[in-house]
Design an enzyme around this catalytic site. Structure first.
Site, PDB file in Angstrom:
ATOM      1  CG  HIS A 315      -2.068   0.938   1.087  1.00 36.69           C
ATOM      2  ND1 HIS A 315      -1.979   2.289   1.308  1.00 36.69           N
ATOM      3  CD2 HIS A 315      -3.336   0.691   0.682  1.00 36.69           C
ATOM      4  CE1 HIS A 315      -3.162   2.846   1.080  1.00 36.69           C
ATOM      5  NE2 HIS A 315      -4.004   1.904   0.685  1.00 36.69           N
ATOM      6  CG  ASP A 373      -8.370  -4.380  -2.731  1.00 35.54           C
ATOM      7  OD1 ASP A 373      -7.553  -3.459  -2.935  1.00 35.54           O
ATOM      8  OD2 ASP A 373      -9.600  -4.224  -2.755  1.00 35.54           O
TER       9      ASP A 373
HETATM   10  C1  SDX Z   1      -6.151   0.046  -3.003  1.00 29.68           C
HETATM   11  O1  SDX Z   1      -4.391   4.577  -2.149  1.00 29.68           O
HETATM   12  C2  SDX Z   1      -5.329   3.961  -1.530  1.00 29.68           C
HETATM   13  O2  SDX Z   1      -5.743   4.319  -0.447  1.00 29.68           O
HETATM   14  C3  SDX Z   1      -5.888   2.756  -2.281  1.00 29.68           C
HETATM   15  C4  SDX Z   1      -6.923   1.926  -1.534  1.00 29.68           C
HETATM   16  C5  SDX Z   1      -8.204   2.702  -1.297  1.00 29.68           C
HETATM   17  O3  SDX Z   1      -8.947   2.321  -0.363  1.00 29.68           O
HETATM   18  O4  SDX Z   1      -8.505   3.610  -2.100  1.00 29.68           O
HETATM   19  O5  SDX Z   1      -6.386   1.512  -0.276  1.00 29.68           O
HETATM   20  C6  SDX Z   1      -7.316   0.677  -2.314  1.00 29.68           C
HETATM   21  O6  SDX Z   1      -5.887   0.400  -4.120  1.00 29.68           O
HETATM   22  C7  SDX Z   1      -5.317  -0.948  -2.244  1.00 29.68           C
HETATM   23  C8  SDX Z   1      -4.107  -1.451  -3.087  1.00 29.68           C
HETATM   24  C9  SDX Z   1      -4.612  -2.551  -4.011  1.00 29.68           C
HETATM   25  N1  SDX Z   1      -3.538  -2.944  -4.957  1.00 29.68           N
HETATM   26  C10 SDX Z   1      -2.907  -4.103  -4.854  1.00 29.68           C
HETATM   27  O7  SDX Z   1      -3.074  -4.903  -3.948  1.00 29.68           O
HETATM   28  C11 SDX Z   1      -1.951  -4.370  -6.027  1.00 29.68           C
HETATM   29  C12 SDX Z   1      -0.635  -4.918  -5.489  1.00 29.68           C
HETATM   30  N2  SDX Z   1       0.067  -3.825  -4.791  1.00 29.68           N
HETATM   31  C13 SDX Z   1       0.998  -3.013  -5.525  1.00 29.68           C
HETATM   32  O8  SDX Z   1       0.736  -2.850  -6.867  1.00 29.68           O
HETATM   33  C14 SDX Z   1       1.504  -1.801  -4.749  1.00 29.68           C
HETATM   34  O9  SDX Z   1       1.786  -2.231  -3.491  1.00 29.68           O
HETATM   35  C15 SDX Z   1       0.612  -0.576  -4.668  1.00 29.68           C
HETATM   36  C16 SDX Z   1       0.166  -0.097  -5.999  1.00 29.68           C
HETATM   37  C17 SDX Z   1      -0.569  -0.855  -3.815  1.00 29.68           C
HETATM   38  C18 SDX Z   1       1.443   0.527  -4.003  1.00 29.68           C
HETATM   39  O10 SDX Z   1       2.428   0.881  -4.886  1.00 29.68           O
HETATM   40  P1  SDX Z   1       3.530   1.985  -4.491  1.00 29.68           P
HETATM   41  O11 SDX Z   1       3.200   2.691  -3.251  1.00 29.68           O
HETATM   42  O12 SDX Z   1       3.817   2.789  -5.713  1.00 29.68           O
HETATM   43  O13 SDX Z   1       4.744   1.086  -4.094  1.00 29.68           O
HETATM   44  P2  SDX Z   1       5.797   0.600  -5.124  1.00 29.68           P
HETATM   45  O14 SDX Z   1       5.104   0.019  -6.301  1.00 29.68           O
HETATM   46  O15 SDX Z   1       6.781   1.693  -5.329  1.00 29.68           O
HETATM   47  O16 SDX Z   1       6.453  -0.596  -4.301  1.00 29.68           O
HETATM   48  C19 SDX Z   1       7.529  -0.357  -3.437  1.00 29.68           C
HETATM   49  C20 SDX Z   1       8.384  -1.625  -3.565  1.00 29.68           C
HETATM   50  C21 SDX Z   1       8.769  -1.937  -5.014  1.00 29.68           C
HETATM   51  O17 SDX Z   1       9.997  -2.657  -4.971  1.00 29.68           O
HETATM   52  P3  SDX Z   1      11.363  -1.787  -5.332  1.00 29.68           P
HETATM   53  O18 SDX Z   1      11.138  -1.209  -6.710  1.00 29.68           O
HETATM   54  O19 SDX Z   1      11.479  -0.734  -4.265  1.00 29.68           O
HETATM   55  O20 SDX Z   1      12.457  -2.841  -5.299  1.00 29.68           O
HETATM   56  O21 SDX Z   1       7.619  -2.750  -3.117  1.00 29.68           O
HETATM   57  C22 SDX Z   1       7.432  -3.662  -4.195  1.00 29.68           C
HETATM   58  C23 SDX Z   1       7.707  -2.898  -5.486  1.00 29.68           C
HETATM   59  O22 SDX Z   1       8.175  -3.774  -6.492  1.00 29.68           O
HETATM   60  N3  SDX Z   1       6.032  -4.083  -4.128  1.00 29.68           N
HETATM   61  C24 SDX Z   1       5.607  -5.319  -4.298  1.00 29.68           C
HETATM   62  C25 SDX Z   1       4.222  -5.266  -4.113  1.00 29.68           C
HETATM   63  N4  SDX Z   1       3.846  -4.016  -3.846  1.00 29.68           N
HETATM   64  C26 SDX Z   1       4.973  -3.272  -3.869  1.00 29.68           C
HETATM   65  N5  SDX Z   1       6.276  -6.468  -4.584  1.00 29.68           N
HETATM   66  C27 SDX Z   1       5.499  -7.585  -4.684  1.00 29.68           C
HETATM   67  N6  SDX Z   1       4.149  -7.605  -4.520  1.00 29.68           N
HETATM   68  C28 SDX Z   1       3.483  -6.471  -4.216  1.00 29.68           C
HETATM   69  N7  SDX Z   1       2.161  -6.495  -4.051  1.00 29.68           N
END
Ligand code: SDX
Length: 457
Positions: A315, A373
């Site tokens: 998140h 989720d």
């Molecule tokens: C919702 O914003 C809100 O409030 C949203 C929400 C709401 O109520 O409105 O809470 C609802 O959207 C919840 C999130 C649902 N999405 C998912 O579950 C999809 C999987 N999660 C990711 O795509 C990600 O965690 C996000 C999109 C939720 C957050 O992305 P960020 O904040 O941009 O974080 P990032 O992508 O920069 O990740 C930081 C690191 C990265 O690694 P590095 O590049 O630093 O090496 O963490 C890794 C990412 O690769 N990472 C993950 C991961 N999520 C982040 N690695 C594996 N699996 C994951 N799920």
């Protein structure tokens, strides 16, 4: 308590141009709780420089009194009330009233508000024909975007955004009609007749009734499902300046009508990185299939060269736990237990996946925890929703959050059109060349664009 105006702090931050020694003081603004902000509104006018923050990781786009999140402590509050309290002691329409009107309703206010929402659940009968313009296999979110945007073609008496009464009417209509639209999208996809809303049912009961009843027999809403549905609606109602809410605010800042703005929020929520994650979680759990395969998927999620991510994990704000996921996990266990599905294979895989991930250095070091989720889909599946309806349910719930932020913004006298700038990194200048003087510098795109042979060179 009314929302306060931002307070100018005595503290300032000073920028120093180390080439000229010039300094510039940045004012600091304070709210009631949470991080303070640097007020950079005069920065470009005074220094001719922009700030740079793609993805808005450190940017406050507005001030708001609706929802507060502390990502480090796993805190979520709506108008000061902790989400755990609201999920345990309120119903969804109480939370809608709270988000819209700044406090929980009195008994009389609750009765009036519930009456208003109940009596706006039907759609203009001409709108019912719109569904037939879609393919039966259209994703229901595509239908939601279309039909909600089309509401502005019908409800002209609630599109004047500067009339508070019309703003209220549009808000009530949207909250009331979203379940009807979502249920019609589902019925259309399975070839069953539309089921009209009933005024003797609660909001959650009506949603389930319109989804699963048929004209050919009596349908009793399962109270376990209704209670779980109402709690899921509460947990998804609002979440500060997330991607879809920011989309609604930006669309609304151009003075677009509320129906068009909510349609833009639905489109943004659809993405699997946002609201589409609940559908993606169930698809992922199905793909994992058995607990034996979990480690393979964990390794894929950790592999930077593999685009696969653990859906329902991570998140932008929560760097400890998502308080909604905690409540959702308990609700999932309650519902499955009451249904005698305690050994549901997908629940077992989800719990095992969570257990393994939360001990894995990769997830721990990156503060990746289950989000809202991760468990919601298990409950929705147990109730009988198809996975492609999960994000529709998220949109139904989040409509009150979107419209509350829209209302807060439009009602703010300082509101102005949102217009971000950029760091330009393209060509500085080029002389125009007539087409006869241009050489092919890139592979011709026509070879694969219009069905020609894929360019092999
Ligand atoms: C919702 O914003 C809100 O409030 C949203 C929400 C709401 O109520 O409105 O809470 C609802 O959207 C919840 C999130 C649902 N999405 C998912 O579950 C999809 C999987 N999660 C990711 O795509 C990600 O965690 C996000 C999109 C939720 C957050 O992305 P960020 O904040 O941009 O974080 P990032 O992508 O920069 O990740 C930081 C690191 C990265 O690694 P590095 O590049 O630093 O090496 O963490 C890794 C990412 O690769 N990472 C993950 C991961 N999520 C982040 N690695 C594996 N699996 C994951 N799920």
């Amino acid at each position: 308590m009314k929302r306060i105006d931002p307070i100018v702090s005595e503290k300032t931050f000073t920028l120093t141009n180390n080439a000229t020694g010039e300094t510039y003081d940045l004012p600091v603004l304070e709210g009631t709780i949470g991080p303070q902000v640097l007020d950079i509104r005069a920065l470009y006018r005074d220094l001719g420089i922009f700030t740079y923050d793609p993805g808005f990781t450190s940017t406050a786009s507005c001030d708001s009194g609706i929802t507060y999140i502390d990502g480090e402590k796993g805190i979520l509050k709506h108008r000061g009330y902790p989400i755990e309290e609201l999920a345990s002691h309120s119903d969804y329409l109480d939370v809608c009233y709270l988000l819209l009107y700044e406090d929980l309703p009195s008994p009389e206010e609750k009765e009036q508000f519930n009456w208003s929402i109940t009596h706006h659940t039907m759609l203009d009968d001409q709108l019912m024909t719109f569904f037939r313009g879609f393919r039966r296999d259209a994703h229901p979110m595509a239908i939601m975007v279309g039909i909600v945007g089309a509401l502005s073609a019908f409800y002209h008496d609630s599109t004047d955004i500067y009339d508070p009464m019309q703003r209220m009417l549009a808000s009530h209509r949207l909250i009331a009609k979203m379940p009807t639209i979502g249920a019609c999208a589902y019925k259309y996809s399975i070839g069953q007749p539309f089921i009209y809303p009933r005024n003797d049912l609660s909001y959650a009961e009506n949603l389930l009734y319109m989804m699963f009843a048929t004209p050919s027999e009596e349908y009793q809403v399962n109270p376990i499902f209704a209670k779980a549905m109402d709690r899921i609606l509460i947990l998804h109602a609002d979440h500060e300046q997330n991607a879809s809410t920011s989309t609604v605010r930006l669309a609304g800042s151009s003075q677009a009508n509320p129906f068009a703005c909510i349609s833009s929020g639905i489109a943004s929520l659809w993405g699997p990185a946002h609201g589409g994650a609940n559908e993606a979680v169930l698809n992922m759990l199905g793909e994992i299939g058995t607990s034996e395969n979990i480690l393979e998927f964990i390794e894929r999620a950790k592999d930077p060269s593999d685009p696969f991510r653990l859906m329902g994990f991570g998140h932008r704000v929560y760097k400890s736990f998502d308080p909604r996921a905690t409540v959702m996990k308990e609700t999932a266990k309650e519902v499955l237990n009451e249904l005698g599905m305690v050994d549901d294979p997908l629940l077992e895989i989800a719990q095992e996946l969570e257990r393994i991930a939360l001990k894995d250095e990769y997830f721990v070091s990156k503060n990746l925890y289950p989000n809202v989720d991760f468990y919601s889909g298990l409950i929705l599946k147990a109730i009988g929703f198809p996975t492609n309806m999960f994000t529709v349910l998220f949109a139904i719930s989040r409509t009150v959050g979107w419209i509350s932020h829209w209302k807060e913004m439009i009602g703010d006298p300082d509101n102005r059109i949102g217009r971000p700038r950029q760091l330009y990194t393209g060509e500085a200048h080029r002389e125009f060349a007539h087409v006869t003087h241009r050489k092919h510098t890139k592979k011709p795109i026509w070879s694969w664009l219009w069905g020609g042979k894929k360019n092999e060179s």
